[in-house]
Design an enzyme around this catalytic site. Structure first.
Site: not given
Length: 219
Positions: A11-13, A16, A51
């Site tokens: 998903g969106c970096f 993470p 991403e």
């Protein structure tokens, strides 16, 4: 064993990169795009890339199995893959050697939900621009300013930007409550960056400032 590099998409970096960067054994993180075939993608035009977070980790401290178990615990691959029609968000494990590939494939078999994760050897990675690196740390300008000043004032010929350091990875995680100042302090003697006495002192001063700030926020 030395340091290893792997790229993870979930998903969106931004998120993470924060929790991965807080893990003991992670040497550094970089937000970027990977997994596609097009050349020179960008944040606004990722094309067929996703991403991802590039993770440099010390295998002796953080075994790959432990890192990947956390990767799968932190997201649902089917939900990520189905979030958008394009490939910006996908569950990806992009390995840089055959051993990583074998370990990832073996762990994938342990849970049916993991079959949605794409696993393959892939050496291509495109870092995104600096404003997306350590995103949450950059939302704390006072801490970031101290970090930058620490390196600029202490190392006259530093070939790594402050945002690329292990300390930046940990501080980014700290902003999201993924680690504590005490944990960061306890790790310092084992970090790969050579800490000369003056650098050690400046690290300690920065961490002391963060403790004072945390106490102030609680009151």
């Amino acid at each position: 064993m030395g340091n290893e590099t792997i790229r993870l998409g979930m998903g969106c970096f931004w998120g993470p990169e924060a929790w991965i960067g807080a893990m003991e054994g992670v040497v550094g993180t970089t937000a970027g795009l990977a997994g596609g075939q097009s050349e020179d993608p960008g944040y606004r035009q990722p094309a067929d890339h996703s991403e991802t977070v590039q993770v440099v980790y010390d295998e002796a401290v953080l075994p790959l199995e432990q890192l990947l178990e956390q990767f799968w615990q932190r997201h649902r691959p089917a939900a990520i893959n189905g979030y958008r029609a394009e490939s910006r968000y996908r569950s990806l494990i992009l390995c840089t050697n055959e051993r990583q590939l074998q370990v990832a494939q073996q762990l994938q078999q342990a849970d049916e939900a993991r079959k949605e994760t794409i696993i393959r050897l892939d050496m291509t990675f495109y870092p995104v621009d600096e404003r997306h690196q350590k995103y949450y740390l950059q939302r704390q300008p006072d801490v970031l300013e101290q970090l930058v000043e620490l390196y600029e004032a202490t190392v006259s010929d530093w070939d790594v930007k402050a945002l690329d350091t292990t300390l930046a990875a940990r501080l980014n995680g700290w902003t999201r409550q993924q680690t504590t100042v005490e944990r960061i302090r306890a790790e310092l003697p084992s970090w790969p960056e050579p800490l000369e006495p003056l650098m050690q002192q400046r690290y300690e001063q920065l961490l002391d400032t963060m403790i004072d700030r945390s106490v102030a926020n609680e009151n």
